[in-house]
Design an enzyme around this catalytic site. Sequence first.
Site, short mmCIF file in Angstrom:
data_model
loop_
_atom_site.label_atom_id
_atom_site.label_comp_id
_atom_site.label_asym_id
_atom_site.label_seq_id
_atom_site.Cartn_x
_atom_site.Cartn_y
_atom_site.Cartn_z
N CYS A 103 -37.01 -17.78 -67.04
CA CYS A 103 -36.61 -17.33 -68.11
C CYS A 103 -35.00 -17.41 -67.59
CB CYS A 103 -36.70 -16.03 -68.56
SG CYS A 103 -35.33 -14.82 -69.97
N CYS A 106 -32.76 -13.80 -68.17
CA CYS A 106 -32.86 -12.57 -67.24
C CYS A 106 -34.53 -12.81 -67.05
CB CYS A 106 -32.84 -11.72 -68.28
SG CYS A 106 -33.49 -11.79 -70.08
N SER A 107 -35.33 -12.22 -67.99
CA SER A 107 -37.32 -12.43 -67.28
C SER A 107 -38.04 -12.18 -68.35
CB SER A 107 -36.77 -11.11 -66.35
OG SER A 107 -37.26 -10.19 -66.91
N CYS A 108 -37.78 -12.82 -69.45
CA CYS A 108 -38.75 -12.54 -70.87
C CYS A 108 -40.02 -13.49 -69.78
CB CYS A 108 -38.28 -13.65 -71.69
SG CYS A 108 -37.09 -13.13 -72.29
FE FE Z 1 -35.30 -12.74 -70.35
#
Ligand code: FE
Length: 195
Positions: A103, A106-108
């Site tokens: 991602c 961000c950090s999906c």
């Molecule tokens: Fe994300």
Amino acid sequence: MSGTHEDAAISRRVRGLETLLEERGIVAGAVLDEALDAFLAGSSPLNGARVVARAWTDPAFKERLLADGTSAVAELGFAAGGVQPQRLRVVENTVRAHNVVVCTLCSCYPVRLLGPSPSWYKSEAYRSRVVREPRGVLEEFGLSLPDGTEVTVWDSSAETRYMVLPRRPACSAGLSAGELVSLVTRNGLIGTAAL
Ligand code: FE
């Protein structure tokens, strides 16, 4: 002095309202905590591993999984949680094609199927470098791919999460479903490892 009576009445109403809001707030908070706890307790790379083992042994399921990951994993009880509808896309590794998930924003991450994400997944270094130089990053994970293998990097978003369907190890013929599950690693499901 009728104003005092009115003020008192208003004060009572305000206090009553505050109590109500507070109660509702606490209730909502507790419910949210409970839902989050339950979600995290039910989130593990073991879930993703079960999906993969099923795909390895059930060609019709695999076909459904690759066509519509969201519905296929729901068949196994792994419905996507959350308020926002999330699509799961499962991408298959083959001899010629390797997939890796990131991602960049961000950090999906598909938490239900993979458990909480590792810190490197959230790191700026991984997020920026895997897109620019996927092979170099994979080498650092100890994964050397043949020159002929095409590497695709999938960028997650709030709407779409990805999971890799790793190649079934050649030595795995005749293993039980449980043994197949134990072959699947979290990094294998992200694409930073082969099995
Ligand atoms: Fe994300």
